[in-house]
Motif scaffolding. Structure first.
Motif, PDB file in Angstrom:
ATOM      1  N   TYR A  75       0.454   1.341   1.644  1.00 17.46           N
ATOM      2  CA  TYR A  75       0.609   2.468   0.726  1.00 17.46           C
ATOM      3  C   TYR A  75       0.200   3.773   1.391  1.00 17.46           C
ATOM      4  O   TYR A  75      -0.746   3.821   2.175  1.00 17.46           O
ATOM      5  N   ASN A  96       0.035   6.179  -6.091  1.00 13.38           N
ATOM      6  CA  ASN A  96      -0.681   5.052  -5.482  1.00 13.38           C
ATOM      7  C   ASN A  96      -2.194   5.140  -5.712  1.00 13.38           C
ATOM      8  O   ASN A  96      -2.880   4.126  -5.811  1.00 13.38           O
ATOM      9  N   TYR A 123      -3.623   2.316  -3.405  1.00 11.61           N
ATOM     10  CA  TYR A 123      -4.100   2.834  -2.118  1.00 11.61           C
ATOM     11  C   TYR A 123      -5.542   2.388  -1.929  1.00 11.61           C
ATOM     12  O   TYR A 123      -6.390   2.619  -2.807  1.00 11.61           O
TER      13      TYR A 123
END
Lengths: 446, 274
Positions: B219, B225, B231
């Motif tokens: 990511y 994200n 993330y």
């Protein structure tokens, strides 16, 4: 640190600049880009070398503070009623005011990856003393366990480990000074403390160890070792600006009698007193030195008043002293076993950014089994060492800046009133002795 | 003479009745300097009677300033440590007030020409601990990896050390650079460079996509994200005060957390907390 790096960078650039200049003069065509590239690379390597030197130096940190003070007592002291014994030491005979350097500390700490080495000295008009000399090794895996060896603070209660540079009252409570003189001892300690990320575990901490029991840097005088430990907890309620910290402590040790004379509490002439046991078996026998304690600290960020804290600690136990006082037994005197108790309560109110109001109340009863009226009667063995004291401290602290603070503190000392005959040495204690002390202190800390 | 006196009286009255500006000082995280400066500019336009002074220096410097009483607000790109809270308790009898001001994806910067596009957290750790030293070990060209990072007074440094290196030390060869902008600048000029810092600073470099491990998807530190938690290196950016904020300090913080203030967060390149 950033400034250091910038200064070094500037120095390197300044050093490098003339070199380029000279080369340019010598070579008609100037440096080729390859030459300049290699010089820049050399400078980079030089910078890295300096950085590694600086990184090593950064591990060594010096800190310290000096407390200079002026003190004034209510009256001049004398041998019958010493003044100021719990306020930085007894005033000399016929002296009621004095200047002194209460503490002059210099601490060096070298912190490596998983170890710390600490030396701390105290320099005053009385001379040079060692306060701390220890190493702490932290486990490299969980980083929650540590092992400390050397001379360091006893892991008992709150006030012992609370730095004198931070403490709001000039001195620790009377019971702390009596039961744990100098705060430190020689030994080995296991510490367990995890970060907040560890959840509930992160709220607790443990310090426990085995010590000589002689205090400070005094040489061991027997084969007994003392166990000291504290289990602490910290409960932050950040949403409401409240922190509740506290702990329970245990001291389990023994002293070795170097005399056959031992006094225990009992009945003398039909009343309470100290009974002498002089059997030969007392020589080199061990006697308990054991305390339990609990401490609690509340911190609250009051919407109206600002930061306020309330701190308290209670200790009780069996304390082996000497006939002349409550000092911890040592030497070759007779042993006097007393049950003791003590407590203190601090109230500290921050007023704005730089002022603090302090109220402290502490009590020490060196012999919980007798009243003031028992002390002074003839031949019962009780003495000034059995008198209970309470102290109200009122203080104002002004933090001039991050390094300097001024403290004005007035201690109203009240002794238990005794029942002494007119010819007794304890006559001054038939009423409250005039032994209040005012302290004006300036501290510089770095 | 009369005019002179009138002028003097006017000047004195004008001086006497001009209320001095209330000054609010903000110090700390370099990651948050741009954000705070922008906040300050906009806030001062609306409140000309207040002066907001923003300086960086790193989260550690800001927290020290908060403890020493030399700043009203501390910016920090990491949470305060236990020991720092203890110092606040000792000096001010308070725990400090933590305000989550923005969210950030701690980003791994690569030179735009670097053929590596994604890394696992473990690879990043090994790179910064000096176990992986050549880009070919992570699928790139045969070139020595040049490490750029922050100084230890930086909250980003501490966050990276705690969350990526799991407390271990950085490789000795890492070049410590004051300020995230400096790290980005160094990586943008060094084909073999790698750096880390706030998502808002990645100008002229590219992000390495991050993945938890070899089997996970990778990511970028985008808002979606970070909001979804995909993330792997997200963090809050904090403001701290010694005690409950009041007056202009409170007003400024309230404004920074308002939709207007949070819009600035997005514009700068970070992510709003709400």
């Amino acid at each position: 640190m950033k400034q250091w790096v910038l200064m070094l960078s500037a120095a390197v650039l300044l050093y490098g600049a003339p070199v380029f200049g000279q080369d340019s003069d010598e070579e008609s065509g100037g440096d080729s880009s390859e030459d300049i590239g290699s010089k820049v690379e050399a400078m980079g390597e030089s910078m890295l070398e300096m950085k590694s030197t600086l990184d090593a130096l950064k591990k060594l940190k010096f800190s310290g503070y000096v407390q200079a003070q002026y003190q004034m007592a209510d009256t001049v002291g004398n041998s019958l009623f010493p003044v100021g014994s719990a306020s930085a030491g007894t005033f000399g005979s016929n002296i009621d005011n004095r200047f002194s350097v209460r503490r002059g500390r210099l601490k060096a700490a070298y912190t490596a990856d998983y170890a710390q080495f600490v030396l701390q000295f105290d320099v005053t008009e009385k001379g040079l003393g060692i306060k701390d000399a220890y190493t702490t090794i932290t486990d490299p895996w969980l980083r929650g366990f540590s092992l400390t060896t050397g001379v360091f603070n006893r892991p008992f209660g709150f006030e012992i480990g609370y730095s004198s540079s931070q403490r709001e009252s000039p001195e620790r409570a009377r019971f702390t000074q009596t039961l744990f003189p100098g705060e430190r001892d020689l030994g080995v300690q296991l510490g367990v403390s995890f970060d907040e990320e560890e959840g509930v575990l992160g709220m607790f901490n443990l310090r426990a160890g085995i010590f000589n029991g002689t205090g400070g840097t005094a040489v061991e005088n027997d084969n007994n070792k003392d166990f000291i430990g504290r289990l602490g907890m910290q409960l932050p309620f950040s949403d409401i600006g409240l922190a509740v910290d506290g702990g329970v402590s245990v001291y389990s040790g023994k002293v070795t009698s170097r005399s056959a004379l031992v006094y225990d509490f009992g009945t003398v002439s039909g009343g309470p007193g100290l009974v002498l046991d002089s059997s030969a078996a007392n020589l080199n026998a061990s006697f308990d030195r054991s305390y339990v304690g609990a401490d609690l600290q509340l911190y609250y960020d009051s919407p109206l008043l600002g930061g306020v804290s309330l701190r308290g600690e209670y200790v009780t136990g069996t304390h082996p002293g000497v006939p002349s006082g409550s000092a911890v037994y040592s030497g070759s005197d007779a042993v006097v076993n007393r049950d003791v108790s003590g407590y203190y309560v601090y109230f500290v109110q921050n007023i704005g950014l730089v002022n603090q109001l302090v109220v402290k109340y502490d009590v020490f009863d060196p012999n919980t089994k007798v009243e003031g009226s028992d002390i002074g009667k003839s031949s019962n063995g009780l003495s000034a060492a059995d008198i209970k004291y309470s102290t109200i401290g009122l203080g104002w602290i002004f933090h001039w800046n991050a390094n300097v603070k001024f403290t004005a503190f007035y201690e109203i000392v009240k002794n238990e009133e005794v029942n002494a005959a007119a010819t007794s040495k304890l006559v001054p204690y038939k009423s409250d002795v005039k032994d209040n002390v005012f302290t004006l202190r300036a501290q510089y800390k770095f | 003479m009369t005019k002179l006196l009138a002028g003097l009286v006017t000047a004195i009255l004008a001086f006497g009745f001009t209320a001095p500006k209330e000054v609010v000082t903000i110090k700390g995280s370099d990651t948050m300097v741009i954000l705070s400066q922008r906040w300050a500019e906009l806030y001062m336009q609306k409140h000309p009677d207040v002066s907001i002074q923003v300086t960086g220096g790193g989260s550690g410097v800001g927290i020290s300033a908060l403890i020493n009483g030399t700043t009203d607000i501390c910016n920090a790109s990491r949470p305060m440590k236990k020991a720092e809270v203890e110092k606040l308790k000792q000096r001010y009898n308070s725990l400090g007030v933590e305000i989550k001001a923005a969210r950030d994806g701690l980003s791994i910067y690569l030179n735009a020409a670097n053929s590596v596009h994604e890394l696992t957290l473990d690879q990043v750790r090994k790179i910064y601990e000096g176990e992986i030293t050549n880009w070919k070990q992570v699928g790139g060209a045969d070139a020595r990896i040049i490490l750029y990072g922050r100084e230890n007074s930086s909250g980003t440094y501490v966050f990276f050390k705690d969350n990526v290196l799991k407390g271990d030390d950085f490789a000795a060869g890492m070049q410590s650079i004051p300020g995230t902008a400096g790290v980005v600048n160094a990586v943008s000029k060094d084909k073999s460079g790698i750096g880390f810092g706030g998502a808002a600073y990645a100008k002229g470099v590219k992000y390495a996509k991050l993945k938890e491990d070899g089997n996970s998807p990778s990511y970028e530190p985008t808002e979606a994200n970070i909001r979804s938690g995909d993330y792997p290196l997200t963090r809050y950016l904090f403001m701290y005060t010694r005690s409950r904020p009041s007056g202009a300090v409170k007003d400024f913080i309230d404004w920074a957390l308002s939709s207007e203030g949070q819009a600035v967060v997005t514009k700068i390149g970070y992510f709003p907390v709400k």
